[in-house]
Structure formats: structure tokens, C-alpha cells
Design a protein around this motif. Structure first.
Motif, short mmCIF file in Angstrom:
data_model
loop_
_atom_site.label_atom_id
_atom_site.label_comp_id
_atom_site.label_asym_id
_atom_site.label_seq_id
_atom_site.Cartn_x
_atom_site.Cartn_y
_atom_site.Cartn_z
N ALA A 319 0.90 -1.05 -0.01
CA ALA A 319 0.06 -0.11 -0.01
C ALA A 319 0.85 1.31 -0.13
CB ALA A 319 -0.95 -0.07 1.37
N PRO A 320 0.45 2.29 -0.66
CA PRO A 320 -0.83 2.34 -1.39
C PRO A 320 -0.70 1.77 -2.91
CG PRO A 320 0.66 4.40 -1.51
CD PRO A 320 1.31 3.55 -0.75
N ILE A 321 0.24 1.15 -3.37
CA ILE A 321 0.00 0.51 -4.70
C ILE A 321 -0.62 -0.90 -4.32
CG2 ILE A 321 1.32 -0.83 -6.15
CD1 ILE A 321 3.67 0.81 -5.54
N GLN A 322 -1.85 -1.27 -5.29
CA GLN A 322 -2.54 -2.26 -5.10
C GLN A 322 -2.13 -3.25 -6.20
OE1 GLN A 322 -6.92 -1.70 -4.92
NE2 GLN A 322 -6.62 -0.28 -3.41
N LEU A 323 -1.83 -4.39 -5.79
CA LEU A 323 -1.39 -5.37 -6.94
C LEU A 323 -2.71 -6.22 -7.33
CD1 LEU A 323 1.48 -7.17 -4.85
CD2 LEU A 323 1.70 -5.45 -6.44
N PRO A 324 -2.50 -6.82 -8.64
CA PRO A 324 -3.58 -7.50 -9.02
C PRO A 324 -3.71 -8.93 -8.05
CG PRO A 324 -2.09 -6.81 -11.01
CD PRO A 324 -1.63 -6.52 -9.61
N VAL A 325 -4.84 -9.24 -7.75
CA VAL A 325 -5.05 -10.58 -6.88
C VAL A 325 -4.17 -11.82 -7.35
CG1 VAL A 325 -7.22 -11.29 -7.67
CG2 VAL A 325 -6.39 -11.79 -5.26
N GLY A 326 -4.30 -11.88 -8.68
CA GLY A 326 -3.83 -12.93 -9.32
C GLY A 326 -2.03 -13.02 -9.21
N VAL A 327 -1.60 -11.99 -8.83
CA VAL A 327 0.01 -12.00 -8.41
C VAL A 327 0.00 -12.71 -7.29
CG1 VAL A 327 2.22 -10.61 -7.97
CG2 VAL A 327 0.37 -9.81 -9.73
N VAL A 328 -0.67 -12.56 -6.23
CA VAL A 328 -0.71 -13.23 -4.70
C VAL A 328 -1.01 -14.78 -5.11
CG1 VAL A 328 -1.59 -13.22 -2.48
CG2 VAL A 328 -1.31 -11.16 -3.67
#
Length: 348
Positions: A319-328
Motif C-alpha cells: 500500500a498504497p500500490i494495489q497489486l492484482p490479486v492474481g499475482v498473490v
């Protein structure tokens, strides 16, 4: 009326509408997974750039929260949180269907290629036809279904077999992935960047307008899938045993294929291809419940918990950068896949 089986604790449920044994361990595991998923959902609703207290979250559901908190919870965060739970459940059910059909823990839409096929259909619409929401959703559904038909027909020989389905699916997935890369390379820069980000699997910026139609489709297909779950479990005993018990093997398998692909495509249409949830959720749920085969309700709840937790991590880790959930999910799923392959190698 209840009865305890000393081999495995069960409860006999019998009334005018329902009769059957309910496994107590599965009930407890499902309850714990539901509590865990809801706890993650509450944390996701309450935390972020603007923190909201738990009391204000509860007040927002009754319309009594302060104005800003009401908007943050109900309009900004709730669509994403509910989507993570619902999409995770859909992927868990879809993975359970395909792992049951193939009788193999690697038999999920990620591995067989149905995710990739849905992504191909959505990409074609996004890059060539303008990419409206309805168009992308239709493209994802058509792409996933066409991929499923191709895999089924190529794997069919005196009845479809699990290992053949997986091998054929891996080959088709590789070809479609190469085609997807070619499509992105040929597109305009702005469209290619948008397609690539969406292709990572993301819930960023999801709204009620996007989530609501997908929720309706997923709910209807999930109910239909659960309705044929008993026949799915009988197929795990083998086609001959299933036929002896009154199950038509190939028509049932084809119906399950269509339902499983529809669940995957509905998620892909909104969030892109989210990897590894469908692979991991059914097996993790099976290990917790210690069931003999795949059971869809625990798989759905495990999928909901995994995707909700992964999306919370995607929002908060950097945060504050939001990753794509697919990366996780790829990171988590990659570790799981290595462990699974190592375990299968030791068995053989």
C-alpha cells in the motif's frame, strides 16, 4: 434423529424433505472456514487508506453509518469484498468438479486450459471489438466453452479419461497462451497494457454494475452444480459402478464439464484469469475434512477464504500500490503446486 458412527462421527438427518448422513467433521470444518472468510471480509471492509471501525461497518449495513463511512463501505469496498468471496467459491467448486472428473489433484481449470480459453475469448473481444462489459463476458464464456469442447473431443476415446483430459488440456493451454501473447503484441500499446493488467487477474476497481450480473450467473450455476454433486461422487467410483447405480456416465460428465467451465468463465469475464485457487481449494478442503473424495461445499468455502485473503494481501502488502490479486494467488499456488508435485512423486 441423530446417530453416531464410531468409524467416523456422523449425524443421521431424516425428515420429509431430506434424509442422509451428515459428516460432523465436515460440518465443523465448513463452519470454521465460513468464520475465517467472514473475518477476512470484515477486516477488508474496515481497513485501508481510510480506516473504518467495526461498529461503523455494521452500521453501514443498516444505513446508519456517517456519510463518508457509509459510502466507503457500501459503494467502494463491499463490491470488491463480496466479489472475492463469491468468485473464490465459484473457483473452488469448479476446481472440485474437474478434480473429481479427472480423479487427479492436478485436474483444475488452470491446468487443463479452460481459464486460458476464457481469457482468449475475452481478449479477442477486448482487442478487436471494443471490449464492452457484456461483450467481454460473452467472449470469456464462448472461449471457455469452445476450449472445453476441443479438450473433451480430443480426449474422448471410448469414454473420456482423466489423465488424457489433463494432457490434452495442457497442450491446448500452451497453444492458447502463445496465441494470447501474439494478440497482445499486435495490439495498440494502451489496449495491450490494459489487457495485460486484466490478464493478471484483478479485482481492483470492481463495481456493483460489474459484480451483480456475475453474481447472478455464478449463484445459478453453483446451485445446479451442487444439485448433481451426488452423481459426480458416484462417478469417482468408476463408470461401471456409476452405471450400476443408475448414473449415465458420459452425459453426466459432459454436464459437469459445462457447469465447471461456466463458473470459471463467469469469474474470468469480470476479474480476468485468477490462477491456482481452483487447483488448491478442493485439495486443501479435502485434507481438512479427511473425506474420501471431493466435496463441493468445503471446496467452495476454502476458495472463498483463499481469494478473500489473497485480495486483502494484494491491497495491503505494498500500500498504497494495489497489486492484482492474481499475482498473490500465483505466488501461493506456485508453492502449493511444487509441494503437490513432490508429494505425488514420492507416492510413485
Amino acid at each position: 434423529m441423530s446417530r453416531i458412527d464410531f468409524g467416523r462421527p456422523t449425524v443421521l438427518v431424516r425428515n420429509r424433505a431430506l434424509s442422509g448422513l451428515v459428516d460432523l467433521r465436515s460440518v465443523v470444518v465448513c463452519a470454521l472456514l465460513l468464520i475465517a472468510a467472514l473475518a477476512v471480509a470484515v477486516i477488508a471492509l474496515a481497513t485501508g487508506d481510510y480506516d473504518v471501525s467495526i461498529a461503523e461497518v455494521l452500521q453501514a449495513f443498516t444505513g446508519q453509518a456517517p456519510g463518508l463511512a457509509q459510502m466507503i463501505v457500501m459503494e467502494w469496498r463491499l463490491p470488491r469484498v463480496l466479489s472475492s468471496l463469491l468468485f473464490g467459491a465459484a473457483l473452488g467448486i469448479s476446481g472440485g468438479v474437474f478434480q473429481s472428473m479427472t480423479r487427479n489433484p492436478l485436474g483444475s481449470p488452470d491446468i487443463i486450459g479452460f481459464n486460458t480459453g476464457a481469457y482468449t475469448g475475452a481478449l479477442i473481444v477486448m482487442l478487436t471489438l471494443g471490449g464492452s462489459y457484456a461483450g467481454v463476458a460473452t467472449g470469456a464464456l464462448v472461449g471457455g466453452m469452445l476450449t472445453a469442447v476441443a479438450v473433451y473431443l480430443l480426449a474422448f476415446r471410448h469414454g473420456s479419461q482423466g489423465l488424457r483430459l489433463i494432457i490434452v488440456g495442457i497442450g491446448i493451454s500452451a497453444m492458447l497462451a502463445a496465441f494470447n501473447h501474439w494478440l497482445i503484441l499486435q495490439a495498440e500499446l494502451e489496449a495491450a497494457l490494459a489487457a495485460a493488467v486484466w490478464g493478471a487477474g484483478s479485482l481492483n476497481g470492481i463495481t456493483w454494475e460489474q459484480a451483480s450480473p456475475a453474481a447472478v450467473v455464478i449463484f445459478a450455476v453453483a446451485v445446479a452444480t451442487l444439485a448433481v454433486a451426488r452423481r459426480m461422487q458416484l462417478l469417482e467410483m468408476g463408470d461401471d459402478a456409476a452405471r450400476a447405480l443408475g448414473v449415465r456416465a458420459e452425459p453426466t460428465r459432459l454436464l459437469l464439464l459445462v457447469l465447471g467451465v461456466a463458473l470459471t468463465a463467469a469469474v474470468t469475464a469480470v476479474a480476468g484469469p485468477i490462477a491456482f485457487v481452483a487447483l488448491a481449494a478442493p485439495q486443501l478442503a479435502r485434507r481438512l475434512t479427511k473425506s474420501a473424495g471431493i466435496t463441493l461445499v468445503p471446496a467452495a468455502l476454502m476458495g472463498a477464504f483463499l481469494l478473500a485473503a489473497s485480495d486483502l494481501a494484494a491491497q495491503r502488502l505494498f500500500a498504497p500500490i494495489q497489486l492484482p490479486v492474481g499475482v498473490v494467488t500465483v505466488c501461493i499456488g506456485g508453492i502449493y503446486l511444487v509441494w503437490l508435485l513432490a508429494r505425488e512423486a514420492r507416492k510413485s
